[in-house]
Design a protein around this motif. Structure first.
Motif, short mmCIF file in Angstrom:
data_model
loop_
_atom_site.label_atom_id
_atom_site.label_comp_id
_atom_site.label_asym_id
_atom_site.label_seq_id
_atom_site.Cartn_x
_atom_site.Cartn_y
_atom_site.Cartn_z
N TRP A 175 0.78 -1.17 -0.03
CA TRP A 175 -0.06 -0.10 -0.12
C TRP A 175 0.87 1.18 -0.08
O TRP A 175 1.64 1.52 0.88
CB TRP A 175 -0.84 -0.05 1.19
CG TRP A 175 -1.72 -0.92 1.18
CD1 TRP A 175 -3.05 -1.19 0.25
CD2 TRP A 175 -1.91 -2.38 2.02
NE1 TRP A 175 -3.52 -2.48 0.54
CE2 TRP A 175 -3.06 -3.14 1.64
CE3 TRP A 175 -1.31 -2.58 2.93
CZ2 TRP A 175 -3.22 -4.21 2.21
CZ3 TRP A 175 -1.33 -3.83 3.70
CH2 TRP A 175 -2.78 -4.72 3.40
N THR A 219 0.37 4.34 0.07
CA THR A 219 -0.39 5.49 0.82
C THR A 219 0.11 6.26 1.72
O THR A 219 0.87 5.67 2.79
CB THR A 219 -1.82 5.19 0.94
OG1 THR A 219 -1.70 4.22 2.22
CG2 THR A 219 -2.52 4.39 -0.13
N VAL A 232 -1.58 6.96 4.72
CA VAL A 232 -1.93 6.49 5.64
C VAL A 232 -1.19 5.31 6.18
O VAL A 232 -1.13 5.10 7.30
CB VAL A 232 -3.67 6.10 5.70
CG1 VAL A 232 -4.21 5.32 6.90
CG2 VAL A 232 -4.29 7.59 5.68
N SER A 233 -0.80 4.43 5.28
CA SER A 233 -0.43 3.09 5.67
C SER A 233 1.14 3.40 6.16
O SER A 233 1.51 2.61 7.02
CB SER A 233 -0.22 2.24 4.39
OG SER A 233 0.48 2.90 3.26
N ALA A 252 -6.79 12.65 5.23
CA ALA A 252 -6.45 11.52 4.90
C ALA A 252 -6.92 10.45 5.95
O ALA A 252 -7.37 9.20 5.55
CB ALA A 252 -4.81 11.34 4.64
N SER A 310 -9.62 7.26 5.21
CA SER A 310 -8.82 5.93 5.20
C SER A 310 -9.96 4.72 5.25
O SER A 310 -10.46 4.93 6.13
CB SER A 310 -7.68 6.12 6.03
OG SER A 310 -7.87 5.85 7.34
N LYS A 311 -9.24 3.84 4.92
CA LYS A 311 -9.93 2.61 4.90
C LYS A 311 -9.70 1.93 6.56
O LYS A 311 -10.62 1.40 7.30
CB LYS A 311 -9.50 1.17 4.08
CG LYS A 311 -9.81 1.53 2.51
CD LYS A 311 -9.01 0.54 1.87
CE LYS A 311 -9.55 0.56 0.41
NZ LYS A 311 -9.03 -0.63 -0.36
#
Length: 683
Positions: free
Chosen positions: A169, A171, A173-174, A482, A486-487
């Motif tokens: 990932w 991203t 966030v990750s 973000a 995010s997920k």
């Protein structure tokens, strides 16, 4: 002097090229120090701790692996810091960012493998036996009795999560979550070490809770920026400013935090009276020097930016000096792992060993209600949260915007509740009483979160913070956006998951060995309190929060969500009150406070507190929810009226047209002439 990067004027970015081999030389020197230190100490180090000598191989390998693990963690964080804070959107999303993520994953593998090996080596070293004893005999017995080894198990598991996350990932966030997870894992390995021993270890542990993450961010930012520039990278002006600010603030926090740790470990002795104090003095001087130099660099950088848009003279060498001071600091910290604090040599009571302080002695009724021993962690968090919130309110007012006073009061009262339920006299003595503990649990889980979610901190932050300039590194506003979209946020705010955590944690905590674990160790007790606040915040955020939740629910769903939780609290309270087994009995009998001798009656009181304090806040929440629902309907009705008055709402016209069409359909139609009869007549 080189031209300074300026996102506003478009000047070329600087060519600051520090020597690329210096970080590798620093790492080699630290590994060499870790190799020589146990050889020089020999058996005397273990004899002074009343341990057996585990052998040269175990002693040296443990020291080297711990150093390699720290270096791997700092190198991983260095790459993550570039991706999250300094590099800018073009760097983070491009080929260079993907290469940095792969490097971070590679260093995380080094950190994870070192952590995995340290599980066995730490178990052997801490118990004073050779490694083959741990491997050939019952490994699980050593693991179960060695808390430090368990911390390295957690670190290895975190590495197993971080590596695929960085590779799969790409991203922000990750990468940010990986950074937080890594810092948490390293912090845990510190909290189960020297800071957890002796009187006042609660202060030392809380100070380390701030000092260790600050030191990691400080050292990794130094290494990351140095490495980036040595490889030919070019930071923007905003990236340089952020690096300077992070360097001196984090170095300053590390200085203050580790000074508190040193004060507790010295146990009143002068720093120069022991090798522990001398090494700590070196570490603190390095942190102070780095903080001052970083602050000076920041001032010179800003002055050069304002006057001539040039890189200050000698900046390359000052950057090298910062890295050198950071290396001295890290080397001193690693050397302290092989040094005995004077606190270890003092006799401590059982309560001091478990809690860090004594809870015996009588108190008047008024005395029980007054502030007691400060909980440094939550008191500091409360102060920081309040100051940041008031700063946001002030920013809005300076712009001429309005912010509800009710929300501000709610936020202040929420953190005041957190402070009181962690730092009052009865909060101080709650480890010795299940009933007092349950009062704190209800306050942190049921009262404080209700007040905090009504403060709307995310909404305030998004309104007060300005967006980052085009091409500049993303800022706090972008980070919050973000995270909110995010997920991970979607997963954590899933109503089923939030409900299971909010309700199920009562049963999972108090009817399992987790409760005694959480009470026995200060770090675990703080983690338990943090869990109470976060789980309550997530629950009430979904139900009555001012901030828009990632998974919005209709009001009827929120009402059913709240009402469904009420019976579970009642069932838990009845189960506690009717139980014949004393929850955490071994722990309470070990403390044996002189004011709590009837553990059965105390547990019955705790069950009653859980029943009353669990149901009443939920009833208040239901009332607040119904009030919000009614106001929402009123606002919607007014909005429709305004649109109707402006001729923008055609729903009523459409409704009237539909009725007219239905009326026309049901109206009798005139008879049509019989065409066949007409034709016959014509014939």
């Amino acid at each position: 002097m080189n031209a300074l990067p300026n996102d506003r004027t478009g000047l070329p970015r600087p060519k600051i090229r520090p020597h690329p081999a210096l970080p590798a030389g620093v790492a080699g020197a630290l590994v060499l120090l870790a190799l020589l230190l146990p050889l020089l100490q020999g058996e005397e180090f273990y004899a002074s701790l009343n341990r057996g000598y585990p052998g040269v191989f175990t002693a040296v390998a443990t020291s080297v692996l711990r150093t390699v693990a720290w270096l791997g963690a700092v190198a991983t964080l260095a790459q993550l810091g570039l991706l999250c804070f300094f590099g800018g959107p073009g760097y983070a999303a491009g080929d260079s960012g993907r290469a940095a993520a792969r490097r971070a994953a590679g260093f995380a593998v080094v950190w994870g493998l070192s952590s995995l090996l340290l599980i066995g080596f730490i178990a052997a070293d801490n118990n004073g036996v050779p490694l083959n004893w741990v491997v050939s005999s019952s490994f699980m017995v050593f693991l179960d009795t060695t808390q430090a080894a368990q911390a390295w198990v957690f670190a290895a598991l975190c590495a197993a999560v971080i590596v695929p996350a960085l590779l799969l990932w790409q991203t922000w966030v990750s990468r940010f979550v990986s950074l937080v997870l890594l810092c948490s894992a390293v912090l845990l390995t510190v909290l189960v070490g020297q800071v957890s021993v002796g009187a006042d270890h609660d202060f030392a542990s809380d100070a380390a809770g701030f000092a260790v993450p600050a030191a990691l961010l400080w050292l990794s930012s130094l290494l990351g920026v140095y490495w980036f520039l040595a490889a030919g990278g070019k930071l923007s002006a905003q990236g340089f400013r952020r690096f300077h600010v992070m360097s001196w603030i984090c170095a300053g926090v590390a200085l203050v935090g580790y000074a508190a740790v040193a004060y507790q470990g010295l146990a009143g002795n002068a720093p120069t009276d022991s090798s522990y104090g001398t090494i700590f003095l070196v570490a603190l001087l390095a942190a102070a020097g780095s903080a001052l130099l970083a602050w000076s660099n920041a001032r010179q950088f800003n002055r050069a930016m304002a006057e001539q848009a040039k890189v200050p003279a000698g900046y390359r060498w000052r950057l090298t000096a910062l890295l050198g001071l950071g290396a001295v600091f890290l080397g001193a910290l690693l050397a302290l792992q092989r040094t005995i604090p004077p606190r270890y040599l003092l006799v401590q009571s059982t309560q001091e060993n478990f809690l860090g302080f004594s809870i015996d002695g009588a108190r008047s009724f008024i005395g029980w209600l007054l502030p007691g021993r400060a909980n440094v962690l939550f008191s500091s968090i409360a102060i920081i949260a309040v100051l940041l919130y008031l700063l946001g309110v002030r920013t809005l007012r300076n712009r001429g915007d309005v912010w509800s006073k009710g929300r501000t009061i709610s936020w202040l009262l929420g953190w005041l509740a957190v402070y009181y339920f962690t730092s009052s006299v009865w909060a101080e003595r709650s480890p010795g009483s299940f009933g007092l503990h349950m009062m704190g649990h209800m306050g942190l889980n049921m009262l404080a979160p209700v007040l905090l979610v009504l403060g709307g901190p995310v909404t305030l932050a998004l309104r007060a913070l300005r967006p980052a300039k085009p091409g500049a590194p993303s800022g706090p506003r972008e980070w919050i956006n973000a995270l909110m979209h995010s997920k991970i946020s979607l997963f954590l705010t899933n109503p089923l998951l939030v409900f299971a955590i909010f309700v199920g944690s009562y049963y999972a905590l108090y009817f399992s060995p987790l409760f005694e674990l959480g009470m026995r160790y200060h770090w675990a007790h703080q983690a338990m309190n943090l869990h109470f606040i976060i789980s309550g915040y997530l629950f009430y955020w979904i139900v009555i929060g001012i901030d828009r939740a990632p998974r919005p629910m209709p009001y009827i769903g929120k009402l059913g969500f709240t009402l469904a939780a009420m019976p579970f609290h009642a069932f838990f309270a009845v189960a506690v009150m009717s139980s014949t087994t004393i929850i955490g009995e071994n722990f309470y009998r070990s403390l044996q406070p002189d004011w709590n001798t009837d553990f059965k009656a105390d547990q019955y009181l705790g069950g009653g507190v859980a029943w009353a304090a669990g149901e009443l806040p939920l009833i208040v929440v239901v009332i607040a929810l119904l009030t919000q629902w009614s106001r929402s309907d009123q606002r919607e009705a007014k909005r429709k009226d305004r649109r109707g008055d402006q001729g923008l709402d055609d729903s009523l016209d459409n409704y009237n047209d539909m009725l007219a069409a239905l009326s026309d359909r049901n109206r009798p139609q005139p008879e049509q002439p019989n065409r066949d009869a007409a034709r016959q007549g014509e014939q």
